[in-house]
Design an enzyme around this catalytic site. Structure first.
Site, PDB file in Angstrom:
ATOM      1  N   ASP A  93       2.366  -1.860  -4.356  1.00 37.83           N
ATOM      2  CA  ASP A  93       0.952  -1.479  -4.367  1.00 37.83           C
ATOM      3  C   ASP A  93       0.291  -2.265  -5.490  1.00 37.83           C
ATOM      4  OD1 ASP A  93      -1.574   0.019  -4.194  1.00 37.83           O
ATOM      5  OD2 ASP A  93      -0.387   1.436  -3.022  1.00 37.83           O
ATOM      6  N   ILE A  94      -1.021  -2.077  -5.613  1.00 35.50           N
ATOM      7  CA  ILE A  94      -1.745  -2.834  -6.632  1.00 35.50           C
ATOM      8  C   ILE A  94      -1.680  -2.150  -7.998  1.00 35.50           C
ATOM      9  CG2 ILE A  94      -3.991  -1.776  -6.173  1.00 35.50           C
ATOM     10  CD1 ILE A  94      -5.141  -4.642  -6.408  1.00 35.50           C
ATOM     11  N   LYS A 133     -11.156  -2.974  11.646  1.00 33.92           N
ATOM     12  CA  LYS A 133     -10.004  -2.597  12.471  1.00 33.92           C
ATOM     13  C   LYS A 133     -10.124  -3.212  13.873  1.00 33.92           C
ATOM     14  CE  LYS A 133      -7.533  -0.322   9.527  1.00 33.92           C
ATOM     15  NZ  LYS A 133      -6.259  -0.896   9.073  1.00 33.92           N
ATOM     16  N   GLY A 185      -0.304   4.978  -1.164  1.00 36.12           N
ATOM     17  CA  GLY A 185      -1.344   5.703  -0.442  1.00 36.12           C
ATOM     18  C   GLY A 185      -0.817   6.867   0.384  1.00 36.12           C
ATOM     19  N   GLN A 186      -1.733   7.516   1.096  1.00 32.49           N
ATOM     20  CA  GLN A 186      -1.381   8.739   1.838  1.00 32.49           C
ATOM     21  C   GLN A 186      -0.262   8.481   2.849  1.00 32.49           C
ATOM     22  OE1 GLN A 186      -4.092  10.096   4.828  1.00 32.49           O
ATOM     23  NE2 GLN A 186      -3.330  12.196   4.819  1.00 32.49           N
ATOM     24  N   TYR A 222     -15.428  -0.208   8.174  1.00 31.99           N
ATOM     25  CA  TYR A 222     -13.997   0.029   8.378  1.00 31.99           C
ATOM     26  C   TYR A 222     -13.629  -0.175   9.855  1.00 31.99           C
ATOM     27  CZ  TYR A 222      -9.695   2.865   8.700  1.00 31.99           C
ATOM     28  OH  TYR A 222      -8.429   3.333   8.937  1.00 31.99           O
ATOM     29  N   ILE A 226      -5.158  11.811   9.646  1.00 32.17           N
ATOM     30  CA  ILE A 226      -3.786  12.230   9.333  1.00 32.17           C
ATOM     31  C   ILE A 226      -3.797  13.327   8.272  1.00 32.17           C
ATOM     32  CG2 ILE A 226      -1.499  11.457   8.559  1.00 32.17           C
ATOM     33  CD1 ILE A 226      -2.367  10.103  11.152  1.00 32.17           C
ATOM     34  N   ASP A 271      -0.541  -7.682  -4.970  1.00 34.38           N
ATOM     35  CA  ASP A 271      -1.965  -7.656  -4.640  1.00 34.38           C
ATOM     36  C   ASP A 271      -2.124  -8.178  -3.216  1.00 34.38           C
ATOM     37  OD1 ASP A 271      -4.640  -7.995  -4.294  1.00 34.38           O
ATOM     38  OD2 ASP A 271      -4.973  -9.203  -6.108  1.00 34.38           O
ATOM     39  N   GLY A 309       0.840  -1.203   0.000  1.00 34.95           N
ATOM     40  CA  GLY A 309       0.000   0.000   0.000  1.00 34.95           C
ATOM     41  C   GLY A 309       0.871   1.248   0.000  1.00 34.95           C
TER      42      GLY A 309
HETATM   43  N1  SER Z   1      -8.803   8.711   8.517  1.00 29.79           N
HETATM   44  C1  SER Z   1      -9.600   7.521   8.641  1.00 29.79           C
HETATM   45  C2  SER Z   1     -10.941   7.703   8.060  1.00 29.79           C
HETATM   46  O1  SER Z   1     -11.411   8.802   8.076  1.00 29.79           O
HETATM   47  C3  SER Z   1      -9.725   7.141  10.090  1.00 29.79           C
HETATM   48  O2  SER Z   1      -8.760   6.208  10.404  1.00 29.79           O
HETATM   49  O3  SER Z   1     -11.537   6.766   7.629  1.00 29.79           O
END
Ligand code: SER
Length: 322
Positions: free
Chosen positions: A35-36, A147, A12-13, A143, A173, A53, A9
């Protein structure tokens, strides 16, 4: 001991900035970004990069074996807002990828794993202020569910199989290099871009919505610090609460107005408001501070200075538009 590192990944950010940092720390030749797709040319063209992947066990295993990888940072995930649109895809991606990496560690192919959790593990019944490490957790997003379940599995793999897996619950973040994608906290990044390009921003949560946030430099520091800490210091094998700053869109706007006087904020809440309302306003991270000396550096005003300075330069040099 030298490390051979795989970041999954990496486009990503967070994955992208982590890649740059780990290349600095461990040497370009010891860090494989993956990454993919090739979606982030800054990452792809500046060091070792492979297509992996995360949902395909063979794809991850081949990359690990071929490159003698001992440490994996699993940064691939579907975030909260996109996850609500594609619940099963979020479940599959977030859980498959975690199991693949945990199983590679269990089978001895890798020695150490970093897997990020999130404030999304908390839910509407969690105490909102100074949320403790150990508390009620009833996440209401897919999500958040992935987690929370992931945290249970990390702790299980540590207890049953001795897998050295380490994790932190990232807050929102904020960064300028790579845009976040599909999160509820994305407004706290978009607002800086729009302040520079449009002079105004329409926010998708109300101006008084307060959430825990962190500048990218602090998030990367936390990630490196927890991974470099002696194994015996890591007393929590689910995931550590991690905190820096909490603020509302109105407070960001006020800081931005110190630089761009006419900046205007308006708010048009959408489905992400409910997600934001289910999360804590602030986090008690005393375990991270005690166990591996976590300390954040950036407050809202320092972060705003840095965001506007860096984004200004970026827009001036590339004519990039959000
Ligand atoms: N930044 C993430 C989100 O907004 C939270 O972990 O989904």
């Amino acid at each position: 001991m030298s490390s051979r590192i795989l970041i999954i990944g990496a486009c990503g950010q967070i994955g992208s900035e982590l890649t740059f940092k780990l290349r600095d720390l461990y040497g370009d030749e010891n860090v494989i970004a993956s990454d993919i797709n090739y979606n982030n040319l800054d990452v792809v063209n500046t060091g070792l990069f492979e297509i992996v992947d995360a949902q395909d066990y063979a794809s991850v295993k081949i990359c690990v074996e071929k490159n003698n990888i001992d440490t994996v940072y699993l940064m691939a995930a579907m975030l909260s807002a996109t996850g609500e649109k594609y619940p099963m895809k979020a479940w599959d991606l977030n859980m498959d990828s975690l199991f693949h990496v945990l199983n590679l560690a269990k089978e001895g192919f890798i020695k150490k794993v970093f897997w990020p959790s999130s404030i999304a593990v908390f839910g509407p019944t969690t105490p909102k202020a100074n949320t403790p490490q150990h508390t009620v957790m009833e996440p209401s997003t897919v999500y958040g569910i992935t987690k929370q379940v992931g945290e249970r599995w990390c702790e299980y793999y540590f207890n049953k199989y001795g897998v050295d897996v380490r994790s932190i619950r990232y807050p929102g973040i904020i960064s300028w290099k790579t845009l976040p994608g599909g999160g509820t906290t994305d407004y706290a990044v978009e607002i800086y871009h729009k302040a520079l390009t449009d002079g105004n921003y329409e926010c998708f949560v109300t101006e008084d919505t307060e959430l825990p946030m962190m500048f990218m430099d602090d998030a990367i520091k936390a990630t490196v610090d927890i991974m470099q800490a002696p194994e015996t210091n890591i007393t929590i094998r689910s995931s550590y609460n991690l905190s820096a700053i909490s603020f509302t869109p109105k407070e960001i706007a006020k800081e931005i107005q110190k630089h761009i006087q006419n900046f205007e904020l308006s708010c048009e809440p959408d489905f992400r408001q409910e997600i934001a309302d289910s999360w804590p306003k602030s986090i008690d991270d005393s375990f991270a501070r005690k166990d591996w000396n976590w300390k954040h550096s950036f407050d809202l005003s320092e972060m705003t200075n840095e965001m506007l300075k860096q984004l200004r330069e970026k827009y001036n040099s590339t004519n990039e538009v959000l």
